[in-house]
Design a protein around this motif. Structure first.
Motif, PDB file in Angstrom:
ATOM      1  N   UNK A   1      10.518   3.423  -5.140  1.00 33.45           N
ATOM      2  CA  UNK A   1       9.711   2.258  -5.159  1.00 33.45           C
ATOM      3  C   UNK A   1       8.282   2.632  -5.403  1.00 33.45           C
ATOM      4  N   UNK A   2       7.939   3.785  -5.918  1.00 27.44           N
ATOM      5  CA  UNK A   2       6.719   4.132  -6.025  1.00 27.44           C
ATOM      6  C   UNK A   2       5.700   3.077  -6.527  1.00 27.44           C
ATOM      7  N   UNK A   3       4.606   3.238  -6.124  1.00 25.58           N
ATOM      8  CA  UNK A   3       3.243   2.330  -6.606  1.00 25.58           C
ATOM      9  C   UNK A   3       2.061   3.094  -7.249  1.00 25.58           C
ATOM     10  N   UNK A   4       1.173   2.525  -7.710  1.00 23.30           N
ATOM     11  CA  UNK A   4       0.121   3.477  -8.377  1.00 23.30           C
ATOM     12  C   UNK A   4      -0.769   3.934  -6.975  1.00 23.30           C
ATOM     13  N   UNK A   5      -0.638   3.035  -5.871  1.00 18.72           N
ATOM     14  CA  UNK A   5      -1.426   3.246  -4.702  1.00 18.72           C
ATOM     15  C   UNK A   5      -0.864   4.502  -4.044  1.00 18.72           C
ATOM     16  N   UNK A   6       0.411   4.958  -4.236  1.00 13.96           N
ATOM     17  CA  UNK A   6       0.738   6.198  -3.811  1.00 13.96           C
ATOM     18  C   UNK A   6       0.240   7.508  -4.375  1.00 13.96           C
ATOM     19  N   UNK A   7      -0.416   7.150  -5.415  1.00 14.53           N
ATOM     20  CA  UNK A   7      -0.882   8.404  -6.182  1.00 14.53           C
ATOM     21  C   UNK A   7      -1.892   9.278  -5.256  1.00 14.53           C
ATOM     22  N   UNK A   8      -1.521  10.620  -5.012  1.00 11.16           N
ATOM     23  CA  UNK A   8      -2.440  11.266  -3.929  1.00 11.16           C
ATOM     24  C   UNK A   8      -1.831  12.671  -4.149  1.00 11.16           C
ATOM     25  N   UNK A   9      -2.553  13.468  -3.536  1.00 11.94           N
ATOM     26  CA  UNK A   9      -2.065  14.965  -3.072  1.00 11.94           C
ATOM     27  C   UNK A   9      -1.495  15.007  -1.918  1.00 11.94           C
ATOM     28  N   UNK A  10       0.065  15.313  -1.706  1.00  9.07           N
ATOM     29  CA  UNK A  10       0.880  15.201  -0.786  1.00  9.07           C
ATOM     30  C   UNK A  10       1.008  16.566   0.018  1.00  9.07           C
ATOM     31  N   UNK A  11       0.674  16.672   1.432  1.00  5.33           N
ATOM     32  CA  UNK A  11       0.426  18.072   2.092  1.00  5.33           C
ATOM     33  C   UNK A  11       1.600  17.890   3.116  1.00  5.33           C
ATOM     34  N   UNK A  12       2.129  19.100   3.353  1.00  5.00           N
ATOM     35  CA  UNK A  12       3.435  19.333   4.406  1.00  5.00           C
ATOM     36  C   UNK A  12       2.523  19.949   5.629  1.00  5.00           C
ATOM     37  N   UNK A  13       2.909  19.462   6.816  1.00  4.90           N
ATOM     38  CA  UNK A  13       2.490  20.250   7.849  1.00  4.90           C
ATOM     39  C   UNK A  13       3.384  20.506   8.973  1.00  4.90           C
ATOM     40  N   UNK A  14       3.270  21.430   9.794  1.00  2.64           N
ATOM     41  CA  UNK A  14       4.072  21.718  10.976  1.00  2.64           C
ATOM     42  C   UNK A  14       3.471  22.108  12.118  1.00  2.64           C
ATOM     43  N   UNK A  15       4.012  21.750  13.117  1.00 10.00           N
ATOM     44  CA  UNK A  15       3.582  22.031  14.490  1.00 10.00           C
ATOM     45  C   UNK A  15       3.684  20.943  15.680  1.00 10.00           C
ATOM     46  N   UNK A  16       2.900  20.183  15.471  1.00  9.76           N
ATOM     47  CA  UNK A  16       2.850  19.109  16.673  1.00  9.76           C
ATOM     48  C   UNK A  16       2.905  17.615  15.502  1.00  9.76           C
ATOM     49  N   UNK A  17       3.834  16.622  16.210  1.00  6.59           N
ATOM     50  CA  UNK A  17       4.047  15.320  15.448  1.00  6.59           C
ATOM     51  C   UNK A  17       2.810  14.431  15.796  1.00  6.59           C
ATOM     52  N   UNK A  18       2.392  13.900  14.723  1.00 13.17           N
ATOM     53  CA  UNK A  18       1.255  12.932  15.083  1.00 13.17           C
ATOM     54  C   UNK A  18       0.851  12.205  13.835  1.00 13.17           C
ATOM     55  N   UNK A  19       0.024  11.333  13.967  1.00 16.03           N
ATOM     56  CA  UNK A  19      -1.040  10.567  12.633  1.00 16.03           C
ATOM     57  C   UNK A  19      -2.214  10.893  12.417  1.00 16.03           C
ATOM     58  N   UNK A  20      -2.856  11.451  13.699  1.00 10.76           N
ATOM     59  CA  UNK A  20      -4.128  11.764  13.691  1.00 10.76           C
ATOM     60  C   UNK A  20      -4.871  13.027  13.111  1.00 10.76           C
ATOM     61  N   UNK A  21      -5.175  12.969  11.713  1.00 11.65           N
ATOM     62  CA  UNK A  21      -5.747  14.207  10.889  1.00 11.65           C
ATOM     63  C   UNK A  21      -6.799  14.992  11.706  1.00 11.65           C
ATOM     64  N   UNK A  22      -7.637  14.089  12.351  1.00  9.49           N
ATOM     65  CA  UNK A  22      -8.813  14.815  13.028  1.00  9.49           C
ATOM     66  C   UNK A  22      -8.149  15.733  14.015  1.00  9.49           C
TER      67      UNK A  22
END
Length: 125
Positions: free
Chosen positions: A86-107
């Motif tokens: 159910x993709x939306x135009x607002x989902x348009x972006x570059x998607x990055x995978x990451x590994x290590x610690x789980x979390x939401x804070x990019x900083x």
């Protein structure tokens, strides 16, 4: 050294689906939490989804993707998949995978986690 390689991005119409994959290579550890962030030009990278390395462990989603995206990983392997429906135009972006610690804070995570090069997802209206 661990490397992450994303695949599966592309162009899709609104309402469609895409499946992103991320494979880890090198000196990998099965104890990495893994996840996805996304970024559009001019904005900071934002959390999308994450999954713990533990079987039956924590799975988190951003509110904007709950009910539409599903994250999963191969048991015992550092391969993670993001099924996007159910993709939306607002989902348009570059998607990055990451590994290590789980979390939401990019900083925080940008300093401590391993990051892939990103894959472009474009959703047309």
């Amino acid at each position: 050294q661990v490397q992450l390689v994303e695949s599966g991005g592309g162009l899709v119409q609104a309402g469609g689906s895409l499946r992103l994959s991320c494979a880890a290579s090198g000196r990998t550890s099965s104890m990495y939490d893994m996840g996805w962030f996304r970024q559009i030009p001019g904005k900071e990278r934002e959390f999308v989804a994450s999954i713990s390395w533990r079987s039956g462990g924590t799975i988190d989603y951003a509110d904007s993707v709950k009910g539409r995206f599903t994250i999963s990983r191969d048991s015992g392997k550092n391969n993670v998949t993001l099924q996007m429906n159910s993709l939306k135009p607002a989902d348009t972006a570059v998607y990055y995978c990451n590994a290590g610690r789980q979390g939401w804070n990019y900083a925080v995570l940008k300093e401590v986690n391993i990051w892939g090069q990103g894959t472009q997802v474009t959703v047309s209206s």
